[in-house]
Write a protein that holds these residues in place. Structure first.
Motif, PDB file in Angstrom:
ATOM      1  N   VAL A   1       0.857  -1.176   0.000  1.00  0.00           N
ATOM      2  CA  VAL A   1       0.000   0.000   0.000  1.00  0.00           C
ATOM      3  C   VAL A   1       0.899   1.234   0.000  1.00  0.00           C
ATOM      4  N   GLU A   2       0.656   2.119  -0.953  1.00  0.00           N
ATOM      5  CA  GLU A   2       1.454   3.344  -1.016  1.00  0.00           C
ATOM      6  C   GLU A   2       0.894   4.340  -0.025  1.00  0.00           C
ATOM      7  N   ARG A   3       1.781   4.869   0.774  1.00  0.00           N
ATOM      8  CA  ARG A   3       1.379   5.882   1.752  1.00  0.00           C
ATOM      9  C   ARG A   3       1.925   7.227   1.300  1.00  0.00           C
ATOM     10  N   PRO A   4       1.143   8.277   1.463  1.00  0.00           N
ATOM     11  CA  PRO A   4       1.644   9.598   1.072  1.00  0.00           C
ATOM     12  C   PRO A   4       2.831   9.980   1.949  1.00  0.00           C
ATOM     13  N   ILE A   5       3.790  10.621   1.323  1.00  0.00           N
ATOM     14  CA  ILE A   5       4.965  11.065   2.062  1.00  0.00           C
ATOM     15  C   ILE A   5       4.589  12.316   2.843  1.00  0.00           C
TER      16      ILE A   5
END
Length: 104
Positions: free
Chosen positions: A77-81
């Motif tokens: 899952v890509e998490r916002p930086i």
């Protein structure tokens, strides 16, 4: 991670179309007797958990593997930086005499 329950698809590929047929197969081939309501729930809903004995019985009855019944997507899952939090500046001494500011 995403998990998808694929019992209905696995059963349809083996020409098992109803919960009654699945219940009969479970009893005949795997020796597992489940209530009509339990089989219906397995057939129509995505369970939050499945006993290993039930999973093994389903695989035996449908002549399939657990991979045919459960699809697991392990794509991260890509998490916002998040930007780093600004560090508060430490107040400098108010005078040359070495005295600091009073506490806030």
């Amino acid at each position: 991670m995403k998990i998808q329950w694929r019992l209905r698809m696995a059963a349809a590929q083996r020409e098992v179309w109803t919960g009654t047929e699945l219940r009969r197969l479970l009893a005949e081939k795997a020796g597992l007797k489940l209530s009509s309501a339990s089989v219906s729930a397995l057939f129509t809903k995505e369970p939050s958990q499945v006993k290993m004995t039930t999973l093994a019985a389903l695989c035996t009855a449908l002549e399939c593997t657990p991979n045919d019944l459960i699809e697991v997507d392990t794509t991260p899952v890509e998490r916002p930086i998040t930007p780093p939090r600004p560090v508060a500046e430490v107040p400098q001494a108010a005078s040359v005499r070495g005295r600091s500011m009073p506490p806030l």
